[in-house]
Design an enzyme around this catalytic site. Structure first.
Site, short mmCIF file in Angstrom:
data_model
loop_
_atom_site.label_atom_id
_atom_site.label_comp_id
_atom_site.label_asym_id
_atom_site.label_seq_id
_atom_site.Cartn_x
_atom_site.Cartn_y
_atom_site.Cartn_z
N GLY A 46 0.83 -1.19 0.00
CA GLY A 46 0.00 0.00 0.00
C GLY A 46 0.86 1.24 0.00
O GLY A 46 2.03 1.19 0.41
N GLN A 51 3.33 9.75 1.55
CA GLN A 51 4.60 9.01 1.50
C GLN A 51 5.43 9.34 0.26
O GLN A 51 6.59 8.97 0.18
CB GLN A 51 4.33 7.50 1.52
N CYS A 96 6.50 -0.49 6.87
CA CYS A 96 6.08 0.71 6.15
C CYS A 96 7.21 1.16 5.24
O CYS A 96 8.37 1.17 5.66
CB CYS A 96 5.74 1.81 7.16
N LEU A 97 6.87 1.53 4.00
CA LEU A 97 7.91 1.98 3.07
C LEU A 97 8.64 3.21 3.60
O LEU A 97 9.79 3.44 3.27
CB LEU A 97 7.29 2.30 1.71
N HIS A 138 -3.76 0.98 8.19
CA HIS A 138 -2.38 1.49 8.19
C HIS A 138 -2.24 2.65 7.21
O HIS A 138 -1.69 3.71 7.56
CB HIS A 138 -1.42 0.35 7.83
N GLU A 139 -2.75 2.46 5.98
CA GLU A 139 -2.59 3.50 4.96
C GLU A 139 -3.40 4.74 5.29
O GLU A 139 -2.94 5.86 5.10
CB GLU A 139 -2.99 2.96 3.58
N HIS A 142 -1.81 7.27 7.46
CA HIS A 142 -0.84 8.17 6.83
C HIS A 142 -1.49 9.51 6.46
O HIS A 142 -0.84 10.55 6.47
CB HIS A 142 -0.26 7.55 5.57
NI NI Z 1 3.06 2.97 5.87
#
Ligand code: NI
Length: 175
Positions: A46, A51, A96-97, A138-139, A142
């Site tokens: 995701g 991000q 997480c990226l 989670h997304e 953000h």
């Molecule tokens: Ni993340």
């Protein structure tokens, strides 16, 4: 397109809603999903617009790509809102990226209902559970400036402390 890494304060901003779904918005979604597939090598299923340095309420995800890279079932969310979460909570390891190489178990509701606009501007509702519900929560965090490490107990936060410090050091050197 470049990933915004922890502890960049940009990740803590409240993202702005999309007021009109323009071709530019759709192009951004396409670019985000392509970027996410490339980043999938590092485990991304995701991606939220903040991000990649864009403070907009846009998410892309493809939980199926975790099982098989060749199966592509991209999901696009514009202005998503979680309207309901289950009482039942589960623990699941997250990454997480924006926080490379950091993984920790996070407790969240097992299921959720999310409302959003699709690419055509139509209001959609998904009742999600399991891994999809996990990725959505989670997304969506953000977009509200939240990161999964915010949920960790002091002990678990301590366990990833060294890696967080390293990311902080790298950020300082670059900025
Ligand atoms: Ni993340």
């Amino acid at each position: 397109m470049e990933i915004t890494y922890y502890p960049d304060p940009f990740l803590r901003k409240l993202a702005d809603p999309i007021d009109k779904i323009t071709p530019a918005v759709l192009k951004t979604l396409d670019e985000m999903i392509e970027f996410m597939y490339v980043a999938n090598g590092s485990g991304g299923v995701g991606l939220a617009a903040p991000q990649i340095g864009l403070s907009k309420r846009l998410l892309v995800m493809d939980p199926s790509s975790r099982e098989d890279e060749k199966i592509k079932k991209p999901l696009f969310f514009i202005n998503p809102v979680i309207t309901h979460v289950s009482k039942e909570e589960v623990e699941y390891e997250e990454g997480c990226l924006s926080l490379p190489d950091i993984f920790a178990p996070v407790t969240r509701p097992e299921a959720c209902i999310v409302k959003y606009l699709d690419r055509k501007g139509q209001e959609k509702t998904i009742e999600a559970d399991g891994f999809l519900a996990r990725v959505i929560q989670h997304e969506l965090d953000h977009l509200d400036g939240k990161l999964f490490i915010d949920y960790l107990s002091p002990l678990r936060k301590q366990m990833v402390g060294k890696k967080l410090k390293l990311l902080e050091k790298i950020y300082k050197e670059k900025n």
